[in-house]
Design an enzyme around this catalytic site. Structure first.
Site, PDB file in Angstrom:
ATOM      1  N   TYR A 136       0.825  -1.208   0.000  1.00 24.67           N
ATOM      2  CA  TYR A 136       0.000   0.000   0.000  1.00 24.67           C
ATOM      3  C   TYR A 136       0.854   1.251   0.000  1.00 24.67           C
ATOM      4  O   TYR A 136       2.077   1.200   0.193  1.00 24.67           O
ATOM      5  CB  TYR A 136      -0.934  -0.007   1.219  1.00 24.67           C
ATOM      6  CG  TYR A 136      -0.276   0.348   2.550  1.00 24.67           C
ATOM      7  CD1 TYR A 136       0.596  -0.534   3.175  1.00 24.67           C
ATOM      8  CD2 TYR A 136      -0.528   1.572   3.165  1.00 24.67           C
ATOM      9  CE1 TYR A 136       1.181  -0.211   4.400  1.00 24.67           C
ATOM     10  CE2 TYR A 136       0.049   1.901   4.389  1.00 24.67           C
ATOM     11  CZ  TYR A 136       0.903   1.006   4.997  1.00 24.67           C
ATOM     12  OH  TYR A 136       1.485   1.321   6.193  1.00 24.67           O
ATOM     13  N   ARG A 174       8.206   4.023  -4.649  1.00 23.30           N
ATOM     14  CA  ARG A 174       8.271   3.037  -3.563  1.00 23.30           C
ATOM     15  C   ARG A 174       7.256   1.914  -3.791  1.00 23.30           C
ATOM     16  O   ARG A 174       7.542   0.736  -3.538  1.00 23.30           O
ATOM     17  CB  ARG A 174       8.030   3.710  -2.203  1.00 23.30           C
ATOM     18  CG  ARG A 174       8.220   2.750  -1.039  1.00 23.30           C
ATOM     19  CD  ARG A 174       8.156   3.443   0.308  1.00 23.30           C
ATOM     20  NE  ARG A 174       6.851   4.036   0.548  1.00 23.30           N
ATOM     21  CZ  ARG A 174       6.579   4.830   1.579  1.00 23.30           C
ATOM     22  NH1 ARG A 174       7.520   5.133   2.470  1.00 23.30           N
ATOM     23  NH2 ARG A 174       5.370   5.335   1.731  1.00 23.30           N
ATOM     24  N   ARG A 199      -6.988 -20.758  -1.582  1.00 27.31           N
ATOM     25  CA  ARG A 199      -5.922 -20.558  -0.597  1.00 27.31           C
ATOM     26  C   ARG A 199      -4.797 -21.563  -0.784  1.00 27.31           C
ATOM     27  O   ARG A 199      -5.006 -22.773  -0.657  1.00 27.31           O
ATOM     28  CB  ARG A 199      -6.480 -20.660   0.828  1.00 27.31           C
ATOM     29  CG  ARG A 199      -5.451 -20.309   1.902  1.00 27.31           C
ATOM     30  CD  ARG A 199      -6.087 -20.233   3.290  1.00 27.31           C
ATOM     31  NE  ARG A 199      -5.116 -19.823   4.294  1.00 27.31           N
ATOM     32  CZ  ARG A 199      -4.316 -20.657   4.960  1.00 27.31           C
ATOM     33  NH1 ARG A 199      -4.374 -21.949   4.730  1.00 27.31           N
ATOM     34  NH2 ARG A 199      -3.455 -20.187   5.850  1.00 27.31           N
ATOM     35  N   LYS A 227       6.451  -2.067   1.853  1.00 23.64           N
ATOM     36  CA  LYS A 227       5.288  -1.459   2.503  1.00 23.64           C
ATOM     37  C   LYS A 227       4.096  -2.413   2.432  1.00 23.64           C
ATOM     38  O   LYS A 227       3.136  -2.218   1.679  1.00 23.64           O
ATOM     39  CB  LYS A 227       4.967  -0.086   1.893  1.00 23.64           C
ATOM     40  CG  LYS A 227       4.146   0.796   2.828  1.00 23.64           C
ATOM     41  CD  LYS A 227       4.218   2.252   2.441  1.00 23.64           C
ATOM     42  CE  LYS A 227       3.229   3.136   3.180  1.00 23.64           C
ATOM     43  NZ  LYS A 227       3.383   3.157   4.628  1.00 23.64           N
ATOM     44  N   GLU A 252      12.008   2.564  14.194  1.00 26.11           N
ATOM     45  CA  GLU A 252      11.139   3.641  13.689  1.00 26.11           C
ATOM     46  C   GLU A 252       9.847   3.622  14.474  1.00 26.11           C
ATOM     47  O   GLU A 252       9.658   2.781  15.359  1.00 26.11           O
ATOM     48  CB  GLU A 252      10.860   3.455  12.194  1.00 26.11           C
ATOM     49  CG  GLU A 252      10.191   2.139  11.858  1.00 26.11           C
ATOM     50  CD  GLU A 252      10.062   1.876  10.356  1.00 26.11           C
ATOM     51  OE1 GLU A 252       9.969   2.827   9.569  1.00 26.11           O
ATOM     52  OE2 GLU A 252      10.048   0.683   9.992  1.00 26.11           O
ATOM     53  N   LEU A 284      11.111   1.091   7.039  1.00 20.65           N
ATOM     54  CA  LEU A 284      10.496   1.513   5.783  1.00 20.65           C
ATOM     55  C   LEU A 284      11.227   2.765   5.289  1.00 20.65           C
ATOM     56  O   LEU A 284      11.465   3.678   6.080  1.00 20.65           O
ATOM     57  CB  LEU A 284       9.020   1.855   6.023  1.00 20.65           C
ATOM     58  CG  LEU A 284       8.273   2.250   4.750  1.00 20.65           C
ATOM     59  CD1 LEU A 284       7.919   1.006   3.937  1.00 20.65           C
ATOM     60  CD2 LEU A 284       7.019   3.034   5.078  1.00 20.65           C
TER      61      LEU A 284
HETATM   62  N1  PDD Z   1       2.907   5.054   7.411  1.00 20.99           N
HETATM   63  N2  PDD Z   1       7.626   3.890   8.889  1.00 20.99           N
HETATM   64  C1  PDD Z   1       6.496   3.157   8.918  1.00 20.99           C
HETATM   65  C2  PDD Z   1       6.517   1.823   9.596  1.00 20.99           C
HETATM   66  C3  PDD Z   1       5.328   3.657   8.309  1.00 20.99           C
HETATM   67  O1  PDD Z   1       4.204   2.921   8.306  1.00 20.99           O
HETATM   68  C4  PDD Z   1       5.353   4.935   7.688  1.00 20.99           C
HETATM   69  C5  PDD Z   1       4.160   5.508   6.999  1.00 20.99           C
HETATM   70  C6  PDD Z   1       6.562   5.663   7.708  1.00 20.99           C
HETATM   71  C7  PDD Z   1       6.689   7.002   7.049  1.00 20.99           C
HETATM   72  O2  PDD Z   1       6.653   6.882   5.656  1.00 20.99           O
HETATM   73  P1  PDD Z   1       6.104   8.064   4.736  1.00 20.99           P
HETATM   74  O3  PDD Z   1       6.888   9.273   5.077  1.00 20.99           O
HETATM   75  O4  PDD Z   1       6.353   7.573   3.379  1.00 20.99           O
HETATM   76  O5  PDD Z   1       4.638   8.238   5.060  1.00 20.99           O
HETATM   77  C8  PDD Z   1       7.677   5.094   8.307  1.00 20.99           C
HETATM   78  C9  PDD Z   1       1.704   5.521   6.722  1.00 20.99           C
HETATM   79  C10 PDD Z   1       1.503   6.992   6.800  1.00 20.99           C
HETATM   80  C11 PDD Z   1       0.532   4.720   7.207  1.00 20.99           C
HETATM   81  O6  PDD Z   1       0.683   3.513   7.307  1.00 20.99           O
HETATM   82  O7  PDD Z   1      -0.550   5.266   7.423  1.00 20.99           O
END
Ligand code: PDD
Length: 280
Positions: A33, A52, A100, A147, A179, A203
Site C-alpha cells: 500500500y 516506492r 488458498r 510497505k 522507527e 520503511l
Molecule cells: N505510514 N515507517 C512506517 C513503519 C510507516 O508505516 C510509515 C508511513 C513511515 C513514514 O513513511 P512516509 O513518510 O512515506 O509516510 C515510516 C503511513 C503513513 C501509514 O501507514 O498510514
C-alpha cells in the site's frame, strides 16, 4: 454523503465496493500500500510514493494493477469527487482472488482499492504542542522495507502506545530505535539531526526522503546513524515524519521530557520548510 472509493477501475459509493473473501489480501495480508497526502487539493510527493510502490510490488513479484498514468488519474479523480482539499489518499494492491495456497498463483488479476480520508494536516493541533511517544519492542518481520499491508505488529504497538496516553510507539531492536509504528524517527543533538540509516529494518519513508533533501538545501545537517532510547531522552529535540503527520515534534519519551518539553527550534523550522515545499 457517502464517500466515492475506487475498486478495480470503478468509482463507487463506499457501500457498493465489495471484494471477494478469497482475495489473498484478506486471508494472507498479501498486498502492498501507499498513503499520499493532499494539501490545497494537490498530491504531496506523489512521484516518490509511486517509486516506492513499484519497488514493493517488484520485491513481491506482483504486477502493477493498471498503468502508472491510470493510477495517478485514480488519485486525482478521488480527491476531486470527494472534494478533498486536505487529507490522505490510501491505496492498496493485493495479489488477487485465488484458492488458498501459500505459493503465488500465476496470472491472476490483482485487486486495486483506494479511498480518501479528510484530515487537517497543516494546522494540526498536535504539531503545536508536540506529541508523546513510548518505546516498545520491535516484533515485526525482517522485510520492513516493503510497505506490506500486513501491519498487525504495528497495530499492537499503536494500541500499546495509545493505552499509555502516547501518540506513537518507537520500536526498539537490539537496543536501538528502528522507527515509529507508522512514522520515521529522529532526534536532534547539538544542532544535528540524527536518524537511522535505510536498510531492511525500516520503511524508507518518503517524507524522510524529501526532508533530507530539503534539509541539505537549507544547511541543516542530517546524520544517518543508530540511536538508543537513552540517547533520545537526552536529546535537545525529537520528531517524527510521515505522510499523515509531515514533521511532528516529539516532546516526551517514556514519560521523560525532551529538551524544553516544547517543539524545538530545528523541528519547527523543518516543519515549516516541509510545509512550504508541500504547498509550492
Ligand atoms: N505510514 N515507517 C512506517 C513503519 C510507516 O508505516 C510509515 C508511513 C513511515 C513514514 O513513511 P512516509 O513518510 O512515506 O509516510 C515510516 C503511513 C503513513 C501509514 O501507514 O498510514
Amino acid at each position: 454523503m457517502s464517500r466515492i472509493v475506487h475498486l478495480n477501475g470503478a468509482f463507487l459509493p463506499e457501500q457498493e465496493a465489495k471484494v471477494s473473501i478469497f482475495d489473498r489480501g484478506y486471508y494472507f495480508g498479501d498486498g502492498v500500500y501507499e498513503v499520499t497526502a493532499v494539501v490545497d487539493g494537490k498530491l504531496v510527493d506523489y512521484a516518490p510514493h509511486m517509486e516506492r510502490l513499484d519497488r514493493s510490488l517488484r520485491e513481491l513479484s506482483m504486477p502493477w494493477p493498471c498503468t502508472k498514468d491510470e493510477l495517478r488519474a485514480v488519485h486525482e479523480e478521488l480527491a476531486k469527487r470527494n472534494g478533498i482539499t486536505e487529507g490522505l489518499i490510501y491505496m492498496q494492491v493485493t495479489r488477487g482472488v485465488a484458492e488458498r495456497d501459500f505459493a503465488f498463483p500465476k496470472n491472476i488479476p490483482s485487486t486495486l482499492m483506494a479511498f480518501t480520508q479528510v484530515k487537517a494536516l497543516v494546522d494540526s493541533p498536535n504539531a503545536k504542542t508536540g506529541v508523546k511517544v513510548v518505546s516498545i519492542p520491535d516484533i515485526r518481520w525482517k522485510r520492513r522495507d516493503i510497505k506490506s499491508i500486513a501491519l498487525l505488529a504495528q497495530c499492537m504497538g499503536k494500541q500499546q502506545a495509545s493505552e499509555a496516553g502516547a501518540f506513537e510507539g518507537w520500536m526498539v531492536e537490539d537496543g536501538f530505535v528502528t522507527e515509529g509504528t507508522s512514522s520515521s524517527s529522529y532526534i536532534v543533538k547539538e544542532g544535528r539531526v540524527i536518524t537511522r540509516p535505510l536498510s531492511n529494518a525500516i520503511l524508507p519513508g518518503i517524507t524522510r526522503k524529501s526532508l533530507m533533501k530539503l534539509a541539505a538545501d537549507h544547511d541543516v545537517t542530517i546524520e544517518e546513524r543508530l540511536f538508543s532510547v537513552d540517547e533520545a531522552i537526552a536529546a535537545d529535540e525529537a520528531f517524527l515524519t510521515s505522510a499523515s503527520s509531515f514533521v511532528m515534534p516529539v516532546v516526551e519519551i517514556d514519560g521523560h521530557p525532551i529538551g524544553s518539553a516544547k517543539p524545538g527550534p530545528i523541528t519547527t523550522r523543518l516543519r515549516q520548510i516541509y510545509l512550504e515545499s508541500a504547498r509550492a
